[in-house]
Design a protein around this motif. Structure first.
Motif, PDB file in Angstrom:
ATOM      1  N   ALA A 137      31.720  44.360  27.428  1.00 11.27           N
ATOM      2  CA  ALA A 137      31.997  43.441  26.318  1.00 11.27           C
ATOM      3  C   ALA A 137      33.299  42.676  26.551  1.00 11.27           C
ATOM      4  O   ALA A 137      33.387  41.468  26.300  1.00 11.27           O
ATOM      5  N   MET A 138      34.303  43.377  27.069  1.00 11.99           N
ATOM      6  CA  MET A 138      35.587  42.733  27.332  1.00 11.99           C
ATOM      7  C   MET A 138      35.462  41.716  28.455  1.00 11.99           C
ATOM      8  O   MET A 138      35.994  40.613  28.359  1.00 11.99           O
ATOM      9  N   TYR A 139      34.763  42.078  29.519  1.00 14.64           N
ATOM     10  CA  TYR A 139      34.551  41.141  30.626  1.00 14.64           C
ATOM     11  C   TYR A 139      33.750  39.920  30.177  1.00 14.64           C
ATOM     12  O   TYR A 139      34.025  38.797  30.612  1.00 14.64           O
ATOM     13  N   GLU A 140      32.737  40.124  29.336  1.00 16.48           N
ATOM     14  CA  GLU A 140      31.935  38.993  28.860  1.00 16.48           C
ATOM     15  C   GLU A 140      32.791  38.013  28.070  1.00 16.48           C
ATOM     16  O   GLU A 140      32.704  36.790  28.278  1.00 16.48           O
ATOM     17  N   ALA A 141      33.615  38.529  27.167  1.00 18.12           N
ATOM     18  CA  ALA A 141      34.492  37.654  26.376  1.00 18.12           C
ATOM     19  C   ALA A 141      35.512  36.955  27.276  1.00 18.12           C
ATOM     20  O   ALA A 141      35.791  35.759  27.114  1.00 18.12           O
ATOM     21  N   LEU A 142      36.058  37.700  28.229  1.00 19.60           N
ATOM     22  CA  LEU A 142      37.031  37.123  29.157  1.00 19.60           C
ATOM     23  C   LEU A 142      36.387  36.046  30.024  1.00 19.60           C
ATOM     24  O   LEU A 142      36.986  34.985  30.250  1.00 19.60           O
ATOM     25  N   LEU A 143      35.175  36.297  30.483  1.00 20.23           N
ATOM     26  CA  LEU A 143      34.471  35.306  31.296  1.00 20.23           C
ATOM     27  C   LEU A 143      34.251  34.019  30.509  1.00 20.23           C
ATOM     28  O   LEU A 143      34.482  32.915  31.026  1.00 20.23           O
ATOM     29  N   ALA A 144      33.846  34.144  29.260  1.00 21.79           N
ATOM     30  CA  ALA A 144      33.640  32.955  28.424  1.00 21.79           C
ATOM     31  C   ALA A 144      34.938  32.178  28.261  1.00 21.79           C
ATOM     32  O   ALA A 144      34.962  30.946  28.397  1.00 21.79           O
ATOM     33  N   ASP A 145      36.029  32.899  28.008  1.00 22.29           N
ATOM     34  CA  ASP A 145      37.319  32.228  27.811  1.00 22.29           C
ATOM     35  C   ASP A 145      37.828  31.602  29.105  1.00 22.29           C
ATOM     36  O   ASP A 145      38.308  30.465  29.103  1.00 22.29           O
ATOM     37  N   ARG A 146      37.722  32.323  30.199  1.00 19.68           N
ATOM     38  CA  ARG A 146      38.201  31.758  31.469  1.00 19.68           C
ATOM     39  C   ARG A 146      37.353  30.552  31.891  1.00 19.68           C
ATOM     40  O   ARG A 146      37.880  29.590  32.431  1.00 19.68           O
ATOM     41  N   SER A 147      36.054  30.616  31.640  1.00 23.52           N
ATOM     42  CA  SER A 147      35.193  29.466  31.967  1.00 23.52           C
ATOM     43  C   SER A 147      35.626  28.236  31.190  1.00 23.52           C
ATOM     44  O   SER A 147      35.700  27.134  31.746  1.00 23.52           O
ATOM     45  N   GLU A 148      35.930  28.440  29.905  1.00 24.88           N
ATOM     46  CA  GLU A 148      36.345  27.322  29.056  1.00 24.88           C
ATOM     47  C   GLU A 148      37.743  26.821  29.411  1.00 24.88           C
ATOM     48  O   GLU A 148      37.982  25.619  29.493  1.00 24.88           O
ATOM     49  N   ILE A 149      38.670  27.728  29.655  1.00 21.04           N
ATOM     50  CA  ILE A 149      40.071  27.368  29.877  1.00 21.04           C
ATOM     51  C   ILE A 149      40.323  26.908  31.318  1.00 21.04           C
ATOM     52  O   ILE A 149      40.980  25.898  31.550  1.00 21.04           O
ATOM     53  N   LEU A 150      39.807  27.660  32.271  1.00 20.64           N
ATOM     54  CA  LEU A 150      40.106  27.414  33.685  1.00 20.64           C
ATOM     55  C   LEU A 150      38.997  26.659  34.414  1.00 20.64           C
ATOM     56  O   LEU A 150      39.245  26.084  35.472  1.00 20.64           O
ATOM     57  N   GLY A 151      37.794  26.712  33.874  1.00 23.96           N
ATOM     58  CA  GLY A 151      36.648  26.106  34.532  1.00 23.96           C
ATOM     59  C   GLY A 151      35.832  27.159  35.264  1.00 23.96           C
ATOM     60  O   GLY A 151      36.348  28.195  35.670  1.00 23.96           O
ATOM     61  N   GLU A 152      34.545  26.869  35.429  1.00 18.39           N
ATOM     62  CA  GLU A 152      33.636  27.837  36.039  1.00 18.39           C
ATOM     63  C   GLU A 152      33.915  28.101  37.509  1.00 18.39           C
ATOM     64  O   GLU A 152      33.567  29.158  38.030  1.00 18.39           O
ATOM     65  N   ASN A 153      34.552  27.190  38.198  1.00 15.37           N
ATOM     66  CA  ASN A 153      34.787  27.352  39.631  1.00 15.37           C
ATOM     67  C   ASN A 153      36.179  27.874  39.972  1.00 15.37           C
ATOM     68  O   ASN A 153      36.513  27.982  41.154  1.00 15.37           O
ATOM     69  N   HIS A 154      36.971  28.182  38.969  1.00 13.63           N
ATOM     70  CA  HIS A 154      38.302  28.727  39.211  1.00 13.63           C
ATOM     71  C   HIS A 154      38.172  30.141  39.771  1.00 13.63           C
ATOM     72  O   HIS A 154      37.291  30.913  39.381  1.00 13.63           O
ATOM     73  N   TYR A 155      39.081  30.473  40.683  1.00 13.50           N
ATOM     74  CA  TYR A 155      39.040  31.791  41.330  1.00 13.50           C
ATOM     75  C   TYR A 155      39.009  32.933  40.304  1.00 13.50           C
ATOM     76  O   TYR A 155      38.222  33.878  40.455  1.00 13.50           O
ATOM     77  N   ASP A 156      39.850  32.882  39.279  1.00 11.24           N
ATOM     78  CA  ASP A 156      39.906  33.966  38.291  1.00 11.24           C
ATOM     79  C   ASP A 156      38.614  34.068  37.490  1.00 11.24           C
ATOM     80  O   ASP A 156      38.199  35.169  37.107  1.00 11.24           O
ATOM     81  N   THR A 157      37.973  32.931  37.224  1.00 13.75           N
ATOM     82  CA  THR A 157      36.698  32.943  36.512  1.00 13.75           C
ATOM     83  C   THR A 157      35.625  33.613  37.368  1.00 13.75           C
ATOM     84  O   THR A 157      34.865  34.468  36.889  1.00 13.75           O
ATOM     85  N   ILE A 158      35.584  33.244  38.634  1.00 16.01           N
ATOM     86  CA  ILE A 158      34.599  33.824  39.550  1.00 16.01           C
ATOM     87  C   ILE A 158      34.850  35.319  39.725  1.00 16.01           C
ATOM     88  O   ILE A 158      33.903  36.124  39.717  1.00 16.01           O
TER      89      ILE A 158
END
Length: 181
Positions: free
Chosen positions: A130-151
């Motif tokens: 659940a924590m990873y899912e929320a973090l993934l959504a936030d990082r995708s929105e903030i950093l973009g889907e192709n950012h290293y941290d998002t991936i």
């Protein structure tokens, strides 16, 4: 004041004794990090705990170096199996980083990822997912889907899903995701 300007001011106004103390503090952090890398967690904690106290005394509790040291100490505790203590420290660190830096800051987001990792290490897989899912959504929105941290977060999420009782569902979803790319 801009951080670099602050360092220049410190270097030009602090007595040499304070420079030596500051360098010693940095050296202890490096030693702690090396001990963590060597999986000598008890020794790392013996270095990091007093370092944290020294940094808080010298710089104040909200200084970035204090926050970084708290993160290293929590990481050490999590790796040594002291998950509840690590989660407590990371939880307080997340609160402080959110207050000081905002919820979208990369350090705040990284702390959320560290909490998810400790949850996973503690066997609390559903909470970690659940924590990873929320973090993934936030990082995708903030950093973009192709950012290293998002991936990296997506990879961590898939790894966590593989720890579920029925990993074939996660494997099938990973295959579908790969085909969609």
């Amino acid at each position: 004041m801009h951080e670099r300007g602050h360092h220049v001011e410190v270097l030009t106004t602090k007595p040499k004794e304070e420079h030596a103390a500051s360098e010693q503090i940095e050296l202890f952090l490096s030693v702690g990090q090396c001990l963590i890398a060597a999986r000598r967690y008890e020794a790392a904690e013996e270095v990091l705990a007093p370092l944290l106290a020294d940094r808080a005394r010298v710089f104040g509790p909200d200084h970035p170096t204090v926050l970084v040291t708290r993160g290293h100490l929590a990481k050490t505790m999590g790796l040594s199996g002291r998950h509840e203590e690590a989660l407590f420290i990371f939880g307080r660190l997340l609160t402080d980083r959110t207050r000081l830096l905002g919820p979208d800051d990369e350090s705040t987001l990284a702390t959320r990822g560290n909490i998810a990792l400790v949850l996973l290490q503690a066997g609390r897989v559903d909470e970690a997912i659940a924590m990873y899912e929320a973090l993934l959504a936030d990082r995708s929105e903030i950093l973009g889907e192709n950012h290293y941290d998002t991936i990296a977060t997506e990879d961590n999420l898939w790894s966590a899903r593989l720890m579920l009782p029925n990993p074939s569902v996660a494997i099938d979803a990973m295959i579908d995701r790969a085909r969609a790319l």
